[in-house]
Design a protein around this motif. Structure first.
Motif, short mmCIF file in Angstrom:
data_model
loop_
_atom_site.label_atom_id
_atom_site.label_comp_id
_atom_site.label_asym_id
_atom_site.label_seq_id
_atom_site.Cartn_x
_atom_site.Cartn_y
_atom_site.Cartn_z
N UNK A 438 0.83 -1.09 0.07
CA UNK A 438 -0.01 -0.01 0.09
C UNK A 438 0.62 1.12 0.03
N UNK A 439 2.18 1.07 0.44
CA UNK A 439 2.96 2.33 0.50
C UNK A 439 3.51 2.74 -0.97
N UNK A 440 2.97 4.06 -1.34
CA UNK A 440 3.36 4.54 -2.65
C UNK A 440 4.81 4.89 -2.87
N UNK A 441 5.11 4.85 -4.01
CA UNK A 441 6.68 5.25 -4.09
C UNK A 441 6.77 6.69 -3.73
N UNK A 442 5.79 7.52 -4.14
CA UNK A 442 6.05 8.98 -3.85
C UNK A 442 6.20 9.31 -2.65
N UNK A 443 5.13 8.52 -1.44
CA UNK A 443 5.29 8.73 -0.08
C UNK A 443 6.51 8.13 0.46
N UNK A 444 7.28 7.03 -0.03
CA UNK A 444 8.58 6.49 0.27
C UNK A 444 9.48 7.35 -0.14
N UNK A 445 9.47 8.07 -1.06
CA UNK A 445 10.47 9.14 -1.52
C UNK A 445 10.43 10.25 -0.45
N UNK A 446 9.31 10.69 -0.09
CA UNK A 446 9.36 11.88 0.76
C UNK A 446 9.62 11.35 2.28
N UNK A 447 9.45 10.42 2.45
CA UNK A 447 10.04 9.71 3.71
C UNK A 447 11.70 9.86 3.95
N UNK A 459 6.18 12.53 8.44
CA UNK A 459 5.72 12.18 7.37
C UNK A 459 5.33 10.69 7.01
N UNK A 460 5.71 9.75 7.71
CA UNK A 460 5.02 8.48 7.55
C UNK A 460 3.64 8.62 8.29
N UNK A 461 3.53 9.40 9.45
CA UNK A 461 2.16 9.05 10.15
C UNK A 461 1.12 10.06 9.59
N UNK A 462 1.48 11.14 8.91
CA UNK A 462 0.68 11.74 8.19
C UNK A 462 0.38 11.57 6.73
N UNK A 463 1.15 10.33 6.07
CA UNK A 463 0.74 10.14 4.75
C UNK A 463 -0.54 9.38 4.52
N UNK A 464 -1.09 9.56 3.32
CA UNK A 464 -2.41 8.93 3.08
C UNK A 464 -2.50 7.49 3.09
N UNK A 465 -1.49 6.86 3.00
CA UNK A 465 -1.49 5.34 3.22
C UNK A 465 -1.65 5.06 4.75
#
Length: 469
Positions: A438-447, A459-465
């Motif tokens: 479920x973790x998107x590549x864009x979210x992972x890159x931001x983290x 950033x992890x806790x506030x991510x859409x996922x």
């Protein structure tokens, strides 16, 4: 493991459960992992806990001197064992600790769901100290039994009787009112002694706990099936059921015939006799009514799957509910087996309490490591346990929790968490292990690009996922 297993593990962990630090803990069959959890809720963590009767005694102690309390007839010897303030704080701490540490998160989510369904609030003075007892005594043991049993236990619990004012509900022709009239007591004084029929409990049992809003349901209906006259008649059935402080002979809830409205009562086309036996008869008929099957099924589907759940899923749940006489374990199995439940789209937003619980589970914390407050700052997030704004409980739709101020409070809460533990957490590894596919590549890159470890955790806790399930 099948190709769908990784995404299904994430769905099972976050949509049905309360999040897992590592998805591999679910094993090869996420649906089987959920089915194994069906049963009574866990024993709550912490304690010692006050029963409803002990909470009522503690409440009474706040109102009268102990010397007078001990002199009252029918009371156990000795002062009340618990202080009311300690009861409230212990209940808050236990609720959070149990959810954060449980190894049966699906069962614990069901406890939270049903606790909100049968909502009471300690903001109403006479309920203080009783909300936790309601969860322990009426909810936890019965989440996988017959709905009728939980409906009876929750509706007649001391917390509910006091929250919805049944203590003051008086039959207009009850023996107590008749006796006052015969003594020549003025009408004004009679009104003070006997406040009249109170319909709050009857209305909420029908509207919020069983049948749903009369004429409601829309595509999910029909709900309801009752009239105002039915509510009034049910209120007459409920007269006499009370929860006093201090409790009478150690009993939190009892039937006092002096305040009961005599004579038969007609509810939804059926006659019920006077006396305490009518209550169980009415509760049974409400519990097995088709409107109840659809209303409860809609709420379950909304909570687990989507704010506007598929009608096909509601149909399946309602059919199982009706065919089994409200066997909740069977309804949960239908929910787990339904393809609609495994749609990978992130359609549900976590409510604040759920957000805090899943965050603490992800980080392996117990709540008290993060905040001095007994509720781990849930009040700051806008959802302090046991304080829902109305008998309808906390809202279960995203639009109720998506305001700019509400989202900013989540950011602030996440920052406080990150300040305390962020340096000890690899947010990238935690994201991969907990969210999986479920973790998107864009979210992972931001983290990954975060300035430091605490920012990465925010950033992890506030991510859409993570915010959605």
């Amino acid at each position: 493991m099948t190709a769908a297993a990784p995404i299904n593990a994430a769905i099972a962990a976050h949509r049905f459960g309360l999040g897992e630090p590592r998805l591999e803990a679910l094993g090869a069959d996420p649906a089987a992992w959920l089915r194994q959890q069906i049963g009574p809720g866990d024993a709550p963590v912490g304690g010692p806990f006050a029963s409803a009767a002990e909470a009522l005694a503690a409440y009474a102690e706040q109102k009268v001197p102990v010397s007078e309390l001990l002199a009252m007839p029918g009371q156990p010897s000795g002062a009340p064992e618990f202080e009311l303030r300690d009861i409230v704080n212990t209940d808050l701490e236990s609720r959070l600790a149990t959810a954060v540490t449980t190894r049966r998160p699906f069962a614990e989510r069901l406890v939270l769901f049903w606790g909100n369904h049968f909502s009471v609030s300690i903001n109403k003075g006479p309920v203080r100290g009783l909300a936790g007892a309601l969860e322990r005594e009426a909810i936890r043991p019965h989440i996988a039994g017959k709905f009728e049993t939980m409906l009876r236990q929750a509706s007649m619990h001391a917390a509910m009787l006091r929250y919805l004012d049944n203590n003051s509900s008086t039959g207009p022709h009850s023996p107590a009112v008749v006796r006052l009239a015969r003594k020549g007591v003025s009408q004004e004084r009679r009104k003070k002694a006997a406040t009249g029929l109170n319909e709050n409990l009857a209305r909420e049992i029908m509207e919020l706990h069983s049948l749903g809003v009369a004429g409601g349901g829309g595509a999910y209906g029909p709900w309801g099936g009752y009239t105002q006259a039915d509510v009034t008649a049910f209120a007459a059935v409920l007269t006499g059921w009370r929860a006093y402080d201090p409790p009478r002979d150690g009993q939190a809830t009892f039937f006092d015939a002096h305040w009961h409205e005599p004579g038969p009562k007609a509810i939804m086309g059926k006659n019920y006799p006077e006396g305490p036996q009518a209550l169980d008869m009415v509760i049974h008929d409400l519990a097995v009514h088709p409107g109840t099957a659809r209303f409860i099924s809609t709420k379950l589907a909304r909570h687990f799957v989507a704010d506007e759940p598929p009608v096909s899923l509601v149909d399946k749940l309602a059919r199982t509910f009706g065919d089994t006489g409200g066997d909740l374990a069977a309804v949960y199995r239908t929910l787990i087996d339904a393809p609609e439940s495994w749609d990978p789209a992130l359609r549900k937003l976590k409510a604040p309490e759920e957000f805090a619980i899943t965050s603490l589970r992800l980080l392996g914390l117990d709540g008290q490591q993060l905040a001095k407050s007994k509720d781990s700052a849930l009040a700051a997030l806008g959802q302090r346990p046991h304080t829902a704004p109305s008998p309808a409980g906390w809202p279960d739709k995203a639009d109720e929790w998506l305001g700019p101020d509400a989202l900013w409070k989540r950011v602030e809460w996440s920052q406080r968490v990150a300040e305390r533990v962020g340096d000890r957490v690899d947010a990238r590894a935690a994201a991969r292990a907990s969210l999986g596919p479920r973790l998107s590549e864009s979210t992972y890159q931001q983290i990954e690009r975060a300035a430091d470890a605490p920012q990465a955790l925010v950033l992890l806790l506030m991510s859409p996922e993570f915010q959605r399930r």
